[in-house]
Design a protein around this motif. Structure first.
Motif, PDB file in Angstrom:
ATOM      1  N   PHE A 708       0.837  -1.197   0.000  1.00 43.87           N
ATOM      2  CA  PHE A 708       0.000   0.000   0.000  1.00 43.87           C
ATOM      3  C   PHE A 708       0.874   1.250   0.000  1.00 43.87           C
ATOM      4  N   PHE A 712       0.897   4.161  -2.702  1.00 43.59           N
ATOM      5  CA  PHE A 712       0.592   5.509  -2.242  1.00 43.59           C
ATOM      6  C   PHE A 712       1.707   6.478  -2.625  1.00 43.59           C
ATOM      7  N   GLN A 715       1.673   7.272  -6.305  1.00 43.29           N
ATOM      8  CA  GLN A 715       0.643   8.241  -6.671  1.00 43.29           C
ATOM      9  C   GLN A 715       0.982   9.639  -6.165  1.00 43.29           C
ATOM     10  N   TYR A 764     -16.323  -0.705  -6.485  1.00 47.27           N
ATOM     11  CA  TYR A 764     -15.299   0.190  -5.945  1.00 47.27           C
ATOM     12  C   TYR A 764     -15.689   1.662  -6.059  1.00 47.27           C
ATOM     13  N   GLU A 815      -8.185   1.033  -0.697  1.00 49.79           N
ATOM     14  CA  GLU A 815      -7.021   1.120  -1.575  1.00 49.79           C
ATOM     15  C   GLU A 815      -6.120  -0.102  -1.423  1.00 49.79           C
ATOM     16  N   LYS A 818      -7.655  -2.843  -3.397  1.00 50.15           N
ATOM     17  CA  LYS A 818      -7.470  -2.580  -4.824  1.00 50.15           C
ATOM     18  C   LYS A 818      -6.040  -2.890  -5.244  1.00 50.15           C
ATOM     19  N   GLN A 819      -5.078  -2.466  -4.401  1.00 49.45           N
ATOM     20  CA  GLN A 819      -3.684  -2.732  -4.721  1.00 49.45           C
ATOM     21  C   GLN A 819      -3.394  -4.233  -4.679  1.00 49.45           C
TER      22      GLN A 819
END
Length: 901
Positions: A708, A712, A715, A764, A815, A818-819
């Motif tokens: 994560f 992160f 991004q 989502y 998240e 999703k990751q």
């Protein structure tokens, strides 16, 4: 730990090689200390400069006059006292100027003394009390603390006015009491003398009354003796009457026999004259003897009756004397009403008895007369008999004629005598009954006299008790005159009005005894500012230095090794920060009980704070840094650093035991002001526990959230505005179960992944928007509730923060999921060789064995490439530890064998 030590040495060498970085390092070390030093010095003695706080005073008081205090002007007295007071900057203005100065901010507050202030204050002495009031105006806009200081000043001013008023009133009252005390003392002395004289006279009167009572008792005793004698006399009379009755009966019998003899004589007189003469002589002689005996008995009875009359008369006289004495007691007026009533009852009984005695006396007198008449009758009979015998002797020659004439007369006389004897016997019987009644009456009188004697004896005891009571009262009066109260009165007459007035104005003084004294306010605040600087210093390390460890020069490093390696560097810097700030505190004069314990506590606390901040920052990245800021915000009001925790709202009192500052500040206070029991070690123990929990949390979450954080930071870096770190140490990089499944049956793995990812992928966007919407609604709702409930703002704020953390946590979970699917998709697209290279690059021996067993037909690749993002550089030099910007760090690299999710 070898790898961790290598990380530490490499990082230190990097800092040593780049000399320009020394400036940053020194700034990081010194800046937190400056925060503590400047604040401690600023707060060193803030209340020593209160004379700079200006307060306006407007005196409008016109004064007042009172009989008790005289002329008084409280306003002028207050102004005179304030001119000598330098605790505040007193400004003496008129009313309009004072109001304007408060509004403009030239002064912080204004105190107006009204025109009738002294008059209202003195109304207490007139009975029509009017509450005096000072007018206090304060400008709270200019400062948060200054109004509190001026409030205290207003209270002190009110206290001074009250003390001045009490001093004047107490002086006047003490003077009046002193003057009155002299008069009271003289009156008490005169009253004591009069009371003692009265007591003496009362004792004398009561003694005289007792004497009279004793005399009356003696008279009653004599009367009882007289009555006893009278009763004995009546008994003797009764016995005498019994004897008389016996004699009368014998005489009657003799007279009867005489009559019979006379009859026989008359019949035989003619035949036996001589014999008759002889018999007559004998009869006459016998009659003479009997009559003589009867006369003697009657005279004795008459004498006894006379004695009884005398005795009864004495009883009557004794009763009259007793009545007279009792009346004199009653007429004296010294007896209580109950005693007078008892004596009057006794007098009434005695008078009734005297009336009965008079009747007995009359009956005895009548009996005496009857006895005298009987004696006379017997005497007449004796005379008649003697005359008859004389005539018989003289007329013997005329016996026949005499017998025929004289004997009938004699017979008649004897008959009369017999009748008289019968009547006298009846009279004696009646007299005996009367005597019996008289005896009963005397017995009753004796009983009454006995009761009267008992009453007089009881009365005598009462009089004795009264005498004792009067004597006791006299003794009490004499004792009172010598008692402490009398001495207290003498003390009152010797009062010092000035001394009393000062005492009443301020009767109590507070003797302050400080436990664990602190020399200055700055030393007291040092614990708070030092802990804040240590927290800020640790947080600055998280901002300035990279917390992600790069893999340059390191092969097969694990998350745990990287975690401890970078912590060793940051911990060293945090310890240096603590040494600088604590030693600096000692230099500027902060008080300590033990300088060594103070510095050691600062270093240990810095390490604890760093472990917490480092764990949050490494686990959650920028979100963790935000949590650290939130923690310090909540700890300033919630850790009892500035105000006692008891003054804080309920929310902060609830979280107080959970905050690190609560124990860091208390531990440092122990080293500053003094140690008590085991408190210091309790605080250090709790901090140690928090540090251990922080290490456990950091190690677990850093490994679980590595992917994560990788996503992160990618991004973040993609914005070209925010600083993002390259996450190179992520453990396996991929889930081992996904790798094994893909190696065993790639098609089945792809189908299972698509089946599991489809529902989440579809929902989502909805979950993301719903979470943001619900989070916003919850924040607005809590804000409205806090606005509607002013008393619950702190609790609502705490709930608002918790709600935000829950929303953020849910977003992180979304998240993360999703990751996870994105990484699983990368695994599905990677070739077997790429998977083995990624696993071997992590240094996992177990993973290598599993892959080799599952992929036997393939050759093992031993020359693996570095992990994702291992080829980047910073500052144009090999992987520095300070945050910097470069062209190579703005875009994250894509893992080999897959695209960025």
């Amino acid at each position: 730990m070898k790898q961790s030590w290598q990380v530490f040495k490499r990082d230190v060498n990097r800092l040593i090689r780049v000399r320009k970085a020394w400036v940053i390092v020194i700034g990081v070390l010194v800046t937190p200390a400056l925060y503590a030093w400047f604040n401690i010095n600023a707060f060193w003695e803030p209340y020593a400069n209160t004379a700079n706080i200006k307060v306006a005073v407007a005196n409008l008081d016109s004064g007042a006059n009172s009989e008790l205090t005289g002329k008084v002007n409280i306003g002028d007295q207050v102004v005179d006292q304030l001119r000598d007071n330098d605790q505040l900057g007193w400004q003496f203005l008129d009313e309009d100027e004072a109001h304007e100065a408060v509004k403009s901010g030239d002064v912080y507050a204004a105190i107006v003394i009204p025109k009738n202030f002294s008059k209202d204050l003195l109304s207490l002495t007139t009975g029509t009390f009017t509450q005096p009031a000072l007018e206090y105006f304060v400008n709270e806009k200019t400062s948060a603390i200054a109004p509190k200081i001026t409030d205290v000043a207003a209270s002190q001013l009110d206290k001074q006015i009250t003390e001045a008023f009490k001093e004047q009133v107490a002086f006047a009252a003490t003077t009046a009491v002193k003057d009155s005390g002299d008069s009271v003392e003289l009156r008490l002395f005169n009253a004591k003398t009069d009371m003692i004289n009265t007591f003496d006279q009362t004792v004398k009167s009561l003694g005289s009354a007792r004497t009279s009572v004793n005399e009356a008792s003696a008279g009653l005793a004599d009367s009882r003796g007289t009555i006893a004698s009278a009763r004995a006399t009546l008994g003797d009379v009764n016995h005498a009457l019994d004897d008389v009755k016996v004699s009368i009966d014998a005489a009657t019998q003799t007279l009867n026999e005489t009559q019979q003899q006379l009859a026989n004589f008359t019949d035989a007189a003619s035949n036996a004259y001589l014999k008759g003469t002889t018999i007559l002589a004998e009869s006459a002689a016998q009659a003479q003897v009997n009559i003589t005996a009867l006369t003697q008995e009657l005279k004795q009875a008459n004498a006894r009756i006379g004695a009884s009359i005398t005795e009864v008369q004495k009883v009557i006289d004794a009763n009259n004397d007793s009545i007279a004495e009792l009346r004199s007691l009653i007429d004296g007026g010294t007896l209580d009403p109950a005693t007078q009533a008892n004596l009057q009852s006794i007098i009434d009984q005695l008078e009734a008895q005297n009336q009965a005695h008079q009747q007995v006396l009359a009956q005895l007198q009548q009996l005496n007369d009857s006895t005298a008449q009987a004696v006379q009758s017997v005497q007449d009979t004796v005379d008649a008999l003697a005359q008859a015998m004389k005539d018989s002797n003289a007329s013997a020659v005329k016996l026949r004629g005499v017998i025929t004439q004289t004997i009938p007369k004699i017979n008649s006389a004897v008959s009369k005598l017999s009748a008289s004897a019968g009547g006298f016997s009846a009279a004696l019987t009646a007299q005996q009954e009367t005597l019996k009644q008289a005896d009963n009456l005397l017995a009753g009188i004796d009983t009454q006299l006995f009761n009267m004697g008992e009453a007089l004896s009881s009365f005598d005891k009462n009089l004795a008790g009264m005498i004792n009571g009067v004597a006791t009262a006299k003794s009490d009066v004499l004792t009172l005159s010598a008692a402490s109260e009398w001495g207290a009165l003498a003390t009152i007459t010797g009062l010092d009005p000035d001394h009393i007035a000062k005492f009443v104005a301020s009767p109590v003084t507070v003797e302050e005894k400080v436990v664990f004294p602190v020399a200055s306010y700055g030393s007291a605040m040092a614990a708070l500012f030092t802990n804040l600087s240590l927290w800020i210093g640790a947080f600055v390390l998280m901002v300035i230095f990279k917390i992600e460890v790069d893999t340059e020069g390191l092969r097969g490093i694990t998350v745990r090794q990287a975690y401890f390696g970078r912590f060793m560097l940051l911990g060293t810097l945090a310890a240096l920060q603590a040494l600088i700030v604590c030693i600096g505190n000692l230099i500027i004069g902060v008080q300590t009980e033990s300088a060594l314990a103070f510095v050691g506590t600062g270093v240990f606390t810095a390490i604890v704070y760093l472990s917490i901040i480092y764990a949050l920052s490494v686990s959650f990245g920028h979100i963790g840094r935000g949590l650290c800021i939130l923690l310090v915000i909540m700890q300033i009001p919630g850790a009892s650093g500035l105000y006692p925790i008891e003054l804080m709202p309920g929310f902060f009192r609830t979280i107080y035991p959970l905050l690190p500052f609560s124990y860091g500040i208390d531990a440092m206070r122990e080293t500053i002001a003094g140690f008590y029991g085991g408190h210091y070690w309790k605080f250090i123990g709790v901090l140690t526990l928090m540090m251990v929990l922080a290490f456990i949390l950091g190690l677990v979450l850093r490994r679980r959230l590595a992917n994560f954080n990788l996503l992160f930071n990618r991004q973040i870096a993609s914005t070209d505005l925010l600083i993002g770190e390259k996450v190179q140490v992520v453990g396996t990089g991929y889930r081992l179960s996904d790798v094994i499944h893909a190696l065993q049956n790639r098609d089945e793995y792809r189908d299972d992944l698509a089946r599991r990812a489809k529902p989440f992928t579809q929902h989502y966007p909805t979950l993301l928007k719903g979470t943001l919407f619900i989070g916003a609604i919850g924040m607005v709702t809590l804000g409205v509730i806090a606005w509607l409930l002013p008393g619950g703002k702190a609790l609502m704020l705490g709930l608002w923060v918790v709600w935000c953390l829950l929303v953020m946590g849910f977003l992180v979970v979304l998240e993360y999921i999703k990751q996870s699917f994105a990484q699983a998709q990368e695994v599905a697209q990677m070739q077997d060789d790429d998977l083995r290279e990624a696993m071997f690059a992590d240094g996992g021996g177990l993973q290598h064995e599993l892959v080799s067993a599952l992929a036997a037909p393939h050759e093992a690749h031993t020359n693996a490439e570095p992990n994702v993002g291992s080829r980047g550089t910073q500052f144009g030099e090999p992987h520095g530890d300070l945050h910097g910007e470069s062209s190579t760090s703005s875009r994250p690299e894509t893992p080999k064998g897959g695209d960025q999710a």
